[in-house]
Design a protein around this motif. Structure first.
Motif, short mmCIF file in Angstrom:
data_model
loop_
_atom_site.label_atom_id
_atom_site.label_comp_id
_atom_site.label_asym_id
_atom_site.label_seq_id
_atom_site.Cartn_x
_atom_site.Cartn_y
_atom_site.Cartn_z
N PHE A 119 0.84 -1.22 -0.01
CA PHE A 119 0.08 0.20 -0.03
C PHE A 119 0.91 1.32 0.01
O PHE A 119 0.27 2.28 -0.08
N ALA A 120 2.23 1.26 0.12
CA ALA A 120 2.89 2.42 0.34
C ALA A 120 2.73 3.53 -0.66
O ALA A 120 2.75 4.62 -0.47
N SER A 121 3.09 2.96 -1.94
CA SER A 121 2.73 3.85 -3.01
C SER A 121 1.62 4.53 -3.07
O SER A 121 1.41 5.87 -3.53
N ALA A 122 0.39 3.89 -2.98
CA ALA A 122 -0.75 4.38 -3.06
C ALA A 122 -0.99 5.29 -1.74
O ALA A 122 -1.56 6.41 -1.98
N ALA A 123 -0.43 5.07 -0.79
CA ALA A 123 -0.84 5.76 0.45
C ALA A 123 -0.02 7.23 0.36
O ALA A 123 -0.49 8.20 0.62
N ILE A 124 1.18 7.10 -0.13
CA ILE A 124 2.02 8.30 -0.44
C ILE A 124 1.48 9.13 -1.72
O ILE A 124 1.46 10.45 -1.32
N ALA A 125 1.03 8.54 -2.62
CA ALA A 125 0.56 9.20 -3.83
C ALA A 125 -0.88 10.13 -3.29
O ALA A 125 -1.22 11.15 -3.61
N ALA A 126 -1.71 9.28 -2.63
CA ALA A 126 -3.13 9.85 -1.88
C ALA A 126 -2.67 11.13 -0.96
O ALA A 126 -3.43 12.15 -1.37
N ALA A 127 -1.54 11.00 0.04
CA ALA A 127 -1.27 11.77 1.04
C ALA A 127 -0.84 13.29 -0.05
O ALA A 127 -1.08 14.50 0.08
N VAL A 128 0.08 13.02 -1.07
CA VAL A 128 0.58 14.17 -1.90
C VAL A 128 -0.50 14.97 -2.52
O VAL A 128 -0.24 16.14 -2.72
#
Length: 379
Positions: A119-128
């Motif tokens: 989930f890390a890339s999805a979580a970071i992209a969503a936060a950005v």
């Protein structure tokens, strides 16, 4: 509503998300799956659209080597395994992160859903981009990987102006209460098994004259000594008045040698296609296999493979629907006797059906769609 579903390129990660993706699509929402391009045939087979966020990728290489490409040793303990798995999925995120950030920025989803390992890339992209994101568990016994992810991804988090791994706005937990879930501060969702589409074998559509036992141990289980030992196990179980269905990878079937007349060497099978035609399952304790068998109300004999969810297996064993045979105690006769006990005791079958009914009581993916709609609308 536009929903981006992020998954690692592995069946056990993606399959638990498919029923929710279907429910969102059936409700009129636009669903797009973000994953490396090598997983495209699997996503296409699920009837979903996909945006590749990396080229061809070998998950074994990602998990087995560090960032410099050095081969890593196999973890010795469960704690080391959780740390190693988290770092491995962080290395996957390093590859997929920037394309995912760009995709979220260009497609502008209203919601991002990521499974509970990659989930890390999805979580970071969503936060950005200020988009709410949801973490969806992939089954009982999820390893705690967030700390290792955050440590390994510290440079990437800093680059995107983040001091820690973004926390999900919502966690969907498909582990039912009898198996230890849902965890606190999570939203329950029913586990609905999904398997790749295909032809259902003729034997699975007919009632059996005798009890039908499915053996599906993934590939070769090292703790039982490989194919020769597996063949001995099958011969012992075949001594019972049953029809035995062996569902292992197609390339392994010839290595089993001559089999008794009441054994069907079925090769690889989609569990959703064959479990409804079976009366008992013998397997290695994979979360998806365990949940699919429970969903269909089958008694189970579980020989836990390495890294499998032992706490959840033992909770099921306490219900009477499951018998655990530890690898150290596994012999052909022990496996045969465990199968005989589950087949001969009507109470065990009743408990397996009670577990099936317990799972059915959890909120369906369709009901959860409304929760996701409210989350997106609130943001």
């Amino acid at each position: 509503m536009k929903v981006l579903v992020n998954t690692g390129p592995a069946h056990p990660l993606f399959f638990p998300l498919v029923p929710l993706a279907w429910a969102l699509h059936a409700a009129g929402h636009h669903v797009l799956v973000a994953t490396p391009e090598s997983f495209e045939p699997v996503v296409r087979g699920a009837g979903l659209r996909m945006a590749p966020v990396y080229g061809p990728l070998d998950m074994g290489e990602v998990m087995g080597r560090d960032r410099e490409g050095n081969r890593l040793r196999v973890p010795d303990s469960e704690e080391e395994m959780a740390d190693g798995v988290g770092c491995g999925f962080a290395r996957l995120a390093v590859r997929t992160l920037e394309p995912t950030v760009e995709l979220v920025g260009s497609w502008r989803p209203d919601l991002v859903i990521g499974e509970s390992y990659s989930f890390a890339s999805a979580a970071i992209a969503a936060a950005v981009h200020g988009v709410p994101w949801v973490k969806h568990t992939v089954g009982p016994g999820d390893l705690p990987v967030t700390a290792a992810l955050a440590r390994e991804l510290a440079p990437e988090l800093k680059e995107h102006g983040l001091v820690e791994m973004p926390r999900p706005d919502l966690v969907l937990d498909n582990c039912p209460p009898l198996m230890g879930g849902p965890a606190p501060d999570t939203t329950p969702v029913r586990y609905v098994p999904y398997g790749e589409p295909g032809v259902v074998p003729d034997w699975a559509l007919r009632p059996g004259v005798r009890p039908r036992v499915l053996v599906t141990l993934g590939s070769v289980q090292p703790q039982i000594g490989g194919l020769p030992a597996l063949a001995e196990m099958l011969a012992a179980v075949a001594e019972l008045p049953v029809d035995l269905v062996v569902a292992v990878a197609d390339h392994l079937v010839p290595g089993l040698g001559p089999l008794p007349a009441n054994v069907i060497a079925a090769g690889w099978q989609s569990l959703t296609a064959v479990l409804p035609g079976c009366d008992l399952a013998v397997h290695h304790g994979g979360p998806g296999t365990m949940m699919a068998c429970s969903f269909h109300g089958l008694p189970q004999v579980i020989v836990p493979g390495r890294g499998k969810p032992l706490d959840e297996i033992r909770r099921l064993a306490a219900t009477g629907a499951v018998t655990e045979v530890p690898p150290a105690e596994l012999t052909p006769h022990a496996l045969r006797d465990a199968c005989r006990t589950l087949l001969d005791d009507p109470g065990r079958r009743e408990r397996a059906r009670a577990l099936r009914d317990h799972i059915a009581e959890q909120p369906s993916p369709l009901r959860v769609v409304g929760v996701l709609e409210e989350l997106a609308a609130a943001r």
